[in-house]
Design a protein around this motif. Structure first.
Motif, PDB file in Angstrom:
ATOM      1  N   UNK A 179       0.835  -1.202   0.000  1.00 29.32           N
ATOM      2  CA  UNK A 179       0.000   0.000   0.000  1.00 29.32           C
ATOM      3  C   UNK A 179       0.872   1.256   0.000  1.00 29.32           C
ATOM      4  N   UNK A 180       0.257   2.395  -0.230  1.00 25.21           N
ATOM      5  CA  UNK A 180       0.993   3.655  -0.242  1.00 25.21           C
ATOM      6  C   UNK A 180       1.612   3.970   1.120  1.00 25.21           C
ATOM      7  N   UNK A 181       1.039   3.453   2.199  1.00 22.55           N
ATOM      8  CA  UNK A 181       1.632   3.678   3.523  1.00 22.55           C
ATOM      9  C   UNK A 181       3.018   3.061   3.629  1.00 22.55           C
ATOM     10  N   UNK A 182       3.303   2.077   2.736  1.00 22.89           N
ATOM     11  CA  UNK A 182       4.598   1.400   2.735  1.00 22.89           C
ATOM     12  C   UNK A 182       5.635   2.155   1.915  1.00 22.89           C
ATOM     13  N   UNK A 183       5.185   3.117   1.102  1.00 19.32           N
ATOM     14  CA  UNK A 183       6.081   3.821   0.193  1.00 19.32           C
ATOM     15  C   UNK A 183       6.745   4.993   0.919  1.00 19.32           C
ATOM     16  N   UNK A 184       7.593   4.642   1.865  1.00 23.15           N
ATOM     17  CA  UNK A 184       8.270   5.649   2.690  1.00 23.15           C
ATOM     18  C   UNK A 184       9.537   5.054   3.272  1.00 23.15           C
ATOM     19  N   UNK A 185      10.561   5.892   3.390  1.00 21.23           N
ATOM     20  CA  UNK A 185      11.787   5.490   4.053  1.00 21.23           C
ATOM     21  C   UNK A 185      12.630   6.711   4.336  1.00 21.23           C
ATOM     22  N   UNK A 186      13.147   6.809   5.551  1.00 19.57           N
ATOM     23  CA  UNK A 186      13.950   7.989   5.915  1.00 19.57           C
ATOM     24  C   UNK A 186      15.443   7.690   5.910  1.00 19.57           C
ATOM     25  N   UNK A 187      15.808   6.396   5.835  1.00 19.03           N
ATOM     26  CA  UNK A 187      17.239   6.065   5.893  1.00 19.03           C
ATOM     27  C   UNK A 187      17.651   5.188   4.718  1.00 19.03           C
ATOM     28  N   UNK A 188      17.808   3.898   4.918  1.00 17.00           N
ATOM     29  CA  UNK A 188      18.385   3.041   3.879  1.00 17.00           C
ATOM     30  C   UNK A 188      17.386   2.679   2.778  1.00 17.00           C
TER      31      UNK A 188
END
Length: 312
Positions: free
Chosen positions: A98-107
């Motif tokens: 889902x779009x909630x998974x399309x996130x990352x602040x580091x690696x």
């Protein structure tokens, strides 16, 4: 098709190549004392079951626990039940894209970590000699792959994961259906029936009491493992600088060094992760947590109870 770097997007070839990293991992092997699957959870992952084969006369060396007392009393001679091990066992790998998974602040992005964990789980099941199937879902649809003991079936599942992963884009519309996670679990419940191994890989965003109920229903007759993917920012916000948050077309820059911004945002992100984790633990399903800051297979090895010295 977006370029697959394994951090934001993954390719089918990358997921297929994870077979070699999954060879010495198992959900069902005897786990070390510190493992999430040891102790109270040892009976939760039963492995393959036993099918009743026949009744026959007792022979020296037979397991006395298999004596059939009624048949023995009826015949006047000791009789034992014999069993054969099930040839294989169906498994469902449930992967959230889902779009909630399309996130990352580091690696990496959560969606990429989830895709890799889903692939590793599929290869682990395949190497155990069991049937591999699964569900891959995003905000609009749920793709279902029926379990089969076949390398081609593993490839079909990984192909769906890669396709849905590649379809993620910052310009995609917001989720229209907040109950998509529950709908995926409901579909899983309809497909699984009983005696399946079910591995759910998700950030569990939007999880609530209905999610808890479905997890418990799944776990009543199946072995269920939850793999929760999270971003370190939910644990601790950066203390200075500015944070750029985007929702596709809209971008907002937050001054996280300001207490008026840092504290409420940190409370919200950390509180949401804590609430979801608490809810999952209430389901009595073994829970493993995976950060976007580290490689998926290294974390899985650690979560399954391998010593730090065995990590690569």
């Amino acid at each position: 098709m977006e370029a697959a770097d394994g951090l934001v997007y993954v390719s089918l070839a990358q997921l297929m190549a994870l077979e070699f990293k999954a060879r010495d991992l198992s959900f069902l092997a005897r786990q070390p004392r510190g493992s999430i699957l040891a102790g109270n959870h040892a009976s939760r992952l039963r492995g393959r079951g036993l099918n009743f084969d026949e009744l026959r006369r007792y022979q020296p060396g037979d397991d006395l626990r298999h004596l059939d007392w009624r048949a023995s009393l009826r015949t006047g001679k000791p009789v034992v039940r014999t069993f054969t091990e099930e040839r294989d066992r169906p498994a469902l790998i449930v992967v959230d894209q889902r779009m909630s998974m399309f996130f990352g602040s580091q690696r990496s992005f959560k969606s990429a970590v989830a895709a890799e964990l889903g692939a590793l789980a599929a290869w682990m099941v395949f190497h155990a000699g069991d049937r591999v199937g699964g569900l891959v879902f995003n905000d609009q649809r749920i793709d279902s792959i029926a379990p089969l003991r076949s390398r081609k079936r593993v490839e079909a599942l990984l192909s769906r994961i890669a396709q849905q992963n590649q379809a993620l884009n910052a310009g995609n519309p917001d989720a229209e259906d907040e109950d998509q996670l529950d709908k995926a679990l409901q579909r899983c419940l309809a497909v699984a029936g009983h005696d399946h191994l079910i591995c759910i890989v998700s950030d569990f965003a939007g999880a609530g009491e209905r999610t808890l109920q479905l997890m418990r229903q799944l776990a009543a007759h199946n072995d269920v493992v939850a793999l929760q993917v999270y971003d370190p920012m939910a644990m601790k916000l950066p203390s200075d600088g500015r944070l750029l948050v985007t929702q596709g077309q809209l971008q907002v820059e937050l001054a996280v060094e300001k207490r008026s911004v840092h504290q409420p945002l940190g409370d919200f992100l950390g509180g949401r992760l804590k609430d979801v984790t608490t809810l999952l633990r209430r389901s009595q399903v073994p829970l493993m947590m995976f950060s976007t800051a580290e490689e998926a297979h290294q974390q899985l090895r650690a979560e399954l109870g391998k010593s730090s010295g065995a990590r690569r």
